[in-house]
Design a protein around this motif. Structure first.
Motif, PDB file in Angstrom:
ATOM      1  N   TYR A   1       0.853  -1.174   0.000  1.00 43.64           N
ATOM      2  CA  TYR A   1       0.000   0.000   0.000  1.00 43.64           C
ATOM      3  C   TYR A   1       0.892   1.228   0.000  1.00 43.64           C
ATOM      4  O   TYR A   1       2.080   1.147   0.332  1.00 43.64           O
ATOM      5  N   ARG A   2       0.321   2.353  -0.367  1.00 44.05           N
ATOM      6  CA  ARG A   2       1.105   3.579  -0.342  1.00 44.05           C
ATOM      7  C   ARG A   2       0.257   4.732   0.152  1.00 44.05           C
ATOM      8  O   ARG A   2      -0.962   4.733   0.002  1.00 44.05           O
ATOM      9  N   GLN A   3       0.926   5.708   0.723  1.00 45.79           N
ATOM     10  CA  GLN A   3       0.250   6.874   1.261  1.00 45.79           C
ATOM     11  C   GLN A   3       1.099   8.111   1.015  1.00 45.79           C
ATOM     12  O   GLN A   3       2.233   8.200   1.474  1.00 45.79           O
ATOM     13  N   ALA A   4       0.531   9.042   0.283  1.00 49.34           N
ATOM     14  CA  ALA A   4       1.164  10.326   0.054  1.00 49.34           C
ATOM     15  C   ALA A   4       0.688  11.308   1.119  1.00 49.34           C
ATOM     16  O   ALA A   4      -0.386  11.129   1.704  1.00 49.34           O
ATOM     17  N   PRO A   5       1.454  12.355   1.392  1.00 45.73           N
ATOM     18  CA  PRO A   5       1.036  13.331   2.397  1.00 45.73           C
ATOM     19  C   PRO A   5      -0.344  13.905   2.110  1.00 45.73           C
ATOM     20  O   PRO A   5      -0.633  14.319   0.983  1.00 45.73           O
ATOM     21  N   GLY A   6      -1.196  13.907   3.120  1.00 49.45           N
ATOM     22  CA  GLY A   6      -2.534  14.451   2.978  1.00 49.45           C
ATOM     23  C   GLY A   6      -3.512  13.564   2.245  1.00 49.45           C
ATOM     24  O   GLY A   6      -4.639  13.997   1.987  1.00 49.45           O
ATOM     25  N   LYS A   7      -3.115  12.346   1.909  1.00 52.89           N
ATOM     26  CA  LYS A   7      -3.986  11.445   1.174  1.00 52.89           C
ATOM     27  C   LYS A   7      -4.181  10.144   1.949  1.00 52.89           C
ATOM     28  O   LYS A   7      -3.442   9.832   2.876  1.00 52.89           O
ATOM     29  N   LEU A   8      -5.197   9.400   1.545  1.00 51.23           N
ATOM     30  CA  LEU A   8      -5.482   8.120   2.164  1.00 51.23           C
ATOM     31  C   LEU A   8      -4.476   7.065   1.728  1.00 51.23           C
ATOM     32  O   LEU A   8      -3.858   7.174   0.668  1.00 51.23           O
ATOM     33  N   ARG A   9      -4.344   6.049   2.547  1.00 51.38           N
ATOM     34  CA  ARG A   9      -3.497   4.929   2.191  1.00 51.38           C
ATOM     35  C   ARG A   9      -4.226   4.054   1.183  1.00 51.38           C
ATOM     36  O   ARG A   9      -5.337   3.589   1.441  1.00 51.38           O
ATOM     37  N   ASP A  10      -3.614   3.839   0.042  1.00 52.91           N
ATOM     38  CA  ASP A  10      -4.250   3.143  -1.063  1.00 52.91           C
ATOM     39  C   ASP A  10      -3.550   1.835  -1.376  1.00 52.91           C
ATOM     40  O   ASP A  10      -2.337   1.697  -1.229  1.00 52.91           O
ATOM     41  N   LEU A  11      -4.331   0.899  -1.860  1.00 54.92           N
ATOM     42  CA  LEU A  11      -3.799  -0.370  -2.342  1.00 54.92           C
ATOM     43  C   LEU A  11      -2.902  -0.149  -3.552  1.00 54.92           C
ATOM     44  O   LEU A  11      -3.230   0.620  -4.449  1.00 54.92           O
ATOM     45  N   VAL A  12      -1.780  -0.830  -3.579  1.00 57.98           N
ATOM     46  CA  VAL A  12      -0.927  -0.872  -4.751  1.00 57.98           C
ATOM     47  C   VAL A  12      -1.048  -2.234  -5.427  1.00 57.98           C
ATOM     48  O   VAL A  12      -1.377  -2.333  -6.606  1.00 57.98           O
ATOM     49  N   ALA A  13      -0.775  -3.288  -4.680  1.00 58.75           N
ATOM     50  CA  ALA A  13      -0.834  -4.633  -5.230  1.00 58.75           C
ATOM     51  C   ALA A  13      -0.883  -5.643  -4.097  1.00 58.75           C
ATOM     52  O   ALA A  13      -0.389  -5.387  -3.005  1.00 58.75           O
ATOM     53  N   THR A  14      -1.469  -6.791  -4.380  1.00 57.45           N
ATOM     54  CA  THR A  14      -1.483  -7.896  -3.429  1.00 57.45           C
ATOM     55  C   THR A  14      -1.094  -9.178  -4.139  1.00 57.45           C
ATOM     56  O   THR A  14      -1.227  -9.297  -5.355  1.00 57.45           O
ATOM     57  N   ILE A  15      -0.640 -10.136  -3.365  1.00 57.04           N
ATOM     58  CA  ILE A  15      -0.269 -11.437  -3.903  1.00 57.04           C
ATOM     59  C   ILE A  15      -0.514 -12.498  -2.847  1.00 57.04           C
ATOM     60  O   ILE A  15      -0.164 -12.332  -1.685  1.00 57.04           O
ATOM     61  N   THR A  16      -1.142 -13.594  -3.248  1.00 50.79           N
ATOM     62  CA  THR A  16      -1.354 -14.706  -2.341  1.00 50.79           C
ATOM     63  C   THR A  16      -0.101 -15.558  -2.270  1.00 50.79           C
ATOM     64  O   THR A  16       0.825 -15.418  -3.073  1.00 50.79           O
ATOM     65  N   ARG A  17      -0.075 -16.463  -1.315  1.00 47.17           N
ATOM     66  CA  ARG A  17       1.062 -17.367  -1.207  1.00 47.17           C
ATOM     67  C   ARG A  17       1.208 -18.212  -2.465  1.00 47.17           C
ATOM     68  O   ARG A  17       2.320 -18.569  -2.857  1.00 47.17           O
TER      69      ARG A  17
END
Length: 117
Positions: free
Chosen positions: A37-53
């Motif tokens: 996930y990523r979060q820029a200043p003043g913004k919400l934390r957003d999904l970038v990518a996910t991966i299962t096992r």
């Protein structure tokens, strides 16, 4: 129970690449899916990518085609290869691992990625 430590952040010019790494330790059997996930200043934390096992992946539309998530289960690590970086990718990137069954998620402390124009 699970500790996540990110590394690999830094400063890069637009169009460049960076690779992030997240090492998990502790009760690894209690987690499956991992993500970034990523979060820029003043913004919400957003999904970038996910991966299962097992290797199933999911990407945010904003990074699809540019970023690649992967993992090495033997090393308990998940990676994010970021190519064609844009200034809007500038953020703190966090490693994430939800508890199997839901209800809780583990987070790393984050690593800063800065993309200059």
């Amino acid at each position: 129970q699970v500790q996540l430590v990110e590394s690999g952040g830094g400063l890069v010019q637009a169009g460049g690449s960076l690779g992030l790494s997240c090492e998990a330790s502790g009760s690894i059997s209690s987690i499956n899916t991992m993500g970034w996930y990523r979060q820029a200043p003043g913004k919400l934390r957003d999904l970038v990518a996910t991966i299962t096992r097992g290797g199933n992946t999911n990407y945010a539309d904003s990074v699809k085609g540019r970023f690649t998530i992967s993992r090495d289960n033997a090393k308990n690590r998940v990676y994010l290869q970021m190519n064609s970086l844009k200034p809007e990718d500038t953020a703190v990137y966090y490693c994430n691992a939800p508890l199997i069954g839901g209800g809780y998620a583990y987070w790393g402390r984050g690593t800063q990625v800065t993309v200059s124009s």
